[in-house]
Design a protein around this motif. Sequence first.
Motif, mmCIF file in Angstrom:
data_model
loop_
_atom_site.group_PDB
_atom_site.id
_atom_site.type_symbol
_atom_site.label_atom_id
_atom_site.label_comp_id
_atom_site.label_asym_id
_atom_site.label_seq_id
_atom_site.Cartn_x
_atom_site.Cartn_y
_atom_site.Cartn_z
ATOM 1 N N SER A 25 18.060 38.105 -6.229
ATOM 2 C CA SER A 25 18.995 39.134 -6.687
ATOM 3 C C SER A 25 18.870 40.383 -5.822
ATOM 4 O O SER A 25 17.808 40.689 -5.298
ATOM 5 N N ARG A 26 20.000 41.061 -5.689
ATOM 6 C CA ARG A 26 20.069 42.278 -4.887
ATOM 7 C C ARG A 26 20.795 43.356 -5.675
ATOM 8 O O ARG A 26 21.624 43.075 -6.525
ATOM 9 N N THR A 59 22.057 41.871 -9.029
ATOM 10 C CA THR A 59 22.949 40.751 -9.317
ATOM 11 C C THR A 59 22.401 39.502 -8.642
ATOM 12 O O THR A 59 22.079 39.545 -7.445
ATOM 13 N N LYS A 60 22.299 38.411 -9.384
ATOM 14 C CA LYS A 60 21.836 37.145 -8.810
ATOM 15 C C LYS A 60 22.864 36.611 -7.814
ATOM 16 O O LYS A 60 24.077 36.765 -8.013
ATOM 17 N N LEU A 61 22.369 35.954 -6.783
ATOM 18 C CA LEU A 61 23.237 35.419 -5.738
ATOM 19 C C LEU A 61 24.268 34.444 -6.310
ATOM 20 O O LEU A 61 25.447 34.501 -5.941
ATOM 21 N N ASP A 87 11.736 36.875 3.063
ATOM 22 C CA ASP A 87 12.734 37.397 2.131
ATOM 23 C C ASP A 87 12.093 37.595 0.756
ATOM 24 O O ASP A 87 11.237 36.816 0.348
ATOM 25 N N VAL A 88 12.500 38.624 0.060
ATOM 26 C CA VAL A 88 11.959 38.904 -1.267
ATOM 27 C C VAL A 88 12.909 38.357 -2.332
ATOM 28 O O VAL A 88 14.119 38.298 -2.112
ATOM 29 N N PRO A 89 12.388 37.963 -3.487
ATOM 30 C CA PRO A 89 13.253 37.383 -4.515
ATOM 31 C C PRO A 89 14.169 38.389 -5.209
ATOM 32 O O PRO A 89 15.200 38.023 -5.749
ATOM 33 N N ARG A 90 13.797 39.685 -5.181
ATOM 34 C CA ARG A 90 14.576 40.666 -5.948
ATOM 35 C C ARG A 90 14.449 42.039 -5.316
ATOM 36 O O ARG A 90 13.365 42.446 -4.920
#
Length: 124
Positions: A25-26, A59-61, A87-90
């Motif tokens: 999520s980003r 927001t989740k991908l 890459d980070v998960p969130r």
Amino acid sequence: MAPLKFVDKISRGLPIQQFGDGTSSRDYTYVDDVVQGIILALDTPAGYQIYNLGNGSPTKLTDFISLVEKETGKKASIELLPEQPGDVPRTCADISKARKMLGYDPKTPFADGIRKLVEWYREA
């Protein structure tokens, strides 16, 4: 960035790349909200400060892709790829300092921003 890239590719029927299982999520922020924060920072004399301007709501991908599909009216062709190294998960902006010191208050929910982006894309 990702929103425009995804809107463009999905609109044209081109594949998009999804790294990982889609649960990452980003914290996407609509440009009007960033501009509001910059103007507030310029208009608020507080010396040399660093403010984190974001939305504060990740927001989740998979939700992101579904929203673009909904707004464009097209199904995404997704190329599934492994997670990218490092890459980070969130990610999520801590906007508490900007809220407190500037009165920063992002107004555009992610879904509204994607809708506006798709409208702009279609007119461009």
